[in-house]
Design an enzyme around this catalytic site. Structure first.
Site, short mmCIF file in Angstrom:
data_model
loop_
_atom_site.label_atom_id
_atom_site.label_comp_id
_atom_site.label_asym_id
_atom_site.label_seq_id
_atom_site.Cartn_x
_atom_site.Cartn_y
_atom_site.Cartn_z
N GLN A 189 0.83 -1.19 0.00
CA GLN A 189 0.00 0.00 0.00
C GLN A 189 0.88 1.25 0.00
OE1 GLN A 189 -3.47 -0.36 2.47
NE2 GLN A 189 -3.74 1.86 2.59
N LYS A 218 -3.70 14.28 -0.88
CA LYS A 218 -2.63 14.09 0.11
C LYS A 218 -1.93 12.76 -0.16
CE LYS A 218 -5.59 11.87 3.60
NZ LYS A 218 -4.97 10.55 3.54
N LYS A 251 -9.47 8.76 5.33
CA LYS A 251 -8.84 8.10 4.18
C LYS A 251 -7.51 7.48 4.59
CE LYS A 251 -12.08 9.15 1.30
NZ LYS A 251 -13.03 9.27 2.41
N ASP A 252 -7.12 6.44 3.84
CA ASP A 252 -5.90 5.69 4.14
C ASP A 252 -4.67 6.61 4.20
OD1 ASP A 252 -6.60 2.51 3.59
OD2 ASP A 252 -7.85 3.90 2.46
N LYS A 253 -3.78 6.28 5.12
CA LYS A 253 -2.54 7.05 5.24
C LYS A 253 -1.54 6.67 4.16
CE LYS A 253 1.25 8.17 8.40
NZ LYS A 253 1.71 8.22 9.80
#
Length: 357
Positions: A18, A46, A75-77
């Site tokens: 990821q 981002k 939201k996913d980092k």
């Protein structure tokens, strides 16, 4: 935790990490913004920042509290993500000088209301899988077709449980008053992890039951599952891979009211046509519980805790699924859209038939 998967194929090998290059998420707003009003709506990109970290950076630049900035979802980092945030338009001029290496304001508009948590329709994903050989690519194609046709279980992804995957352990202690946490946001996050853990255990059990119903005759199932003969016969007749049980709590899909499933053929048809879906329990106060035979299974994953409960879709339908194999690069690219609160990594695990983190 080990869990059951909904698809019947053997496991598929591929590499997934990821990163912002291989994992892109774009938020789909719940409604169209009006273009006027006292709230400034920013469409922000981002990379390698959580939503809370991104909001913190903007808030610090403006000298305001984080809570003055509205957002619809976390939201996913470890990804490149695009989402909408809102703040009072009096800060618009001050934002003109904002410059950050991993945060970019793509566009802006206005709206009458602040964006609130949950004010999103879903998310569009772009994901790249690596080290994919031609045989695996064919298997991935087939898995995506099956998901497009039948949908998939709505497990909580591994991100829900923290870096070590054990947030639910402390969450249980907090939920039962056996531990303390001063930060209310962290406390809620940990308790939610415990609720999510029980939900995942229940959903995995239901998938296991589905698999057994598909594989054995009613007489054998009576011994294996300890469920009534007439209920097993009704489950055997259902064509959908997820078998509904009398007393299940259903919900209109993709949103709507809750109601109890009583075995009506009309409701089975509506489930097959994606007009309704089955839900699972997020334990806690004020939660609606299943009844009858469904409750016999659900109660094993219920708990009395000091937090509000709810219901969550147990079965969802990804849309606009696309897949492309690049044989030269040994890569497989896929795009799909999920409803809010659902995890792209769960879809990848359904394809792989194993954990990917």
């Amino acid at each position: 935790m080990d869990r059951f998967y909904s698809l019947g194929h053997a496991s598929i090998d591929f590499h997934f990490r990821q990163t912002p290059r291989d994992f892109v998420v774009e938020e789909i707003p719940l409604y169209e913004f009006s273009g006027e009003g006292e709230h400034l709506i920013l469409f922000v990109r981002k990379k390698n920042l959580s939503t809370n970290e991104m909001i913190g950076q903007i808030a610090r630049y403006l000298g305001i509290k984080n809570r003055e900035i509205g957002y619809a979802g976390l939201k996913d980092k470890h990804a490149m993500t695009k989402q909408y945030i809102s703040l009072h338009k009096k800060y618009e001029e001050a934002l003109e000088g904002f410059n950050h290496e991993v945060i970019k304001i793509i566009s802006k508009t206005y709206h009458n209301n602040k964006i609130r948590v949950g004010h999103l329709k879903g998310n569009r994903f772009y994901i790249k899988l690596k080290k994919v050989n031609p045989t695996s690519a064919i298997k991935i194609d087939e898995a995506l077709k099956n998901i497009d046709k039948q949908g998939m279980p709505n497990f909580f992804g591994y991100q829900r449980f923290g870096n070590d995957g054990d947030n639910h352990i402390l969450g249980e202690k907090l939920a039962k008053g056996e531990a303390r946490e001063r930060n209310p946001r962290v406390k809620k996050l940990l308790i939610n992890a415990y609720q999510s853990h029980l939900f995942n255990l229940w959903l995995s059990r239901r998938l296991e039951i589905n698999s057994l119903v598909a594989s054995f005759e009613v007489g054998e199932l009576e011994t294996l599952l300890n469920l009534p003969n007439n209920e097993l016969q009704k489950m055997k007749k259902q064509k959908h891979s997820f078998k509904l049980i009398d007393g299940d709590i259903m919900e209109h899909y993709p949103h709507g009211r809750l109601f109890e499933f009583g075995g009506a053929e009309e409701d089975i048809k509506r489930f097959d046509e994606r007009n309704i879906s089955v839900t699972g329990l997020l334990c806690g106060k004020k939660a609606t519980h299943a009844n009858g035979v469904a409750w016999v299974i659900e109660k094993e994953y219920d708990d009395e805790i000091n937090a509000d409960g709810a219901r969550r879709y147990a079965w969802i339908y990804p849309t606009d699924i696309e897949g492309r194999f690049n044989q030269v690069e040994a890569q497989y690219e896929l795009n799909f859209t999920l409803p809010k609160g659902s995890y792209a990594t769960v879809l990848l695990e359904e394809i792989a038939k194993k954990k990917i983190n």
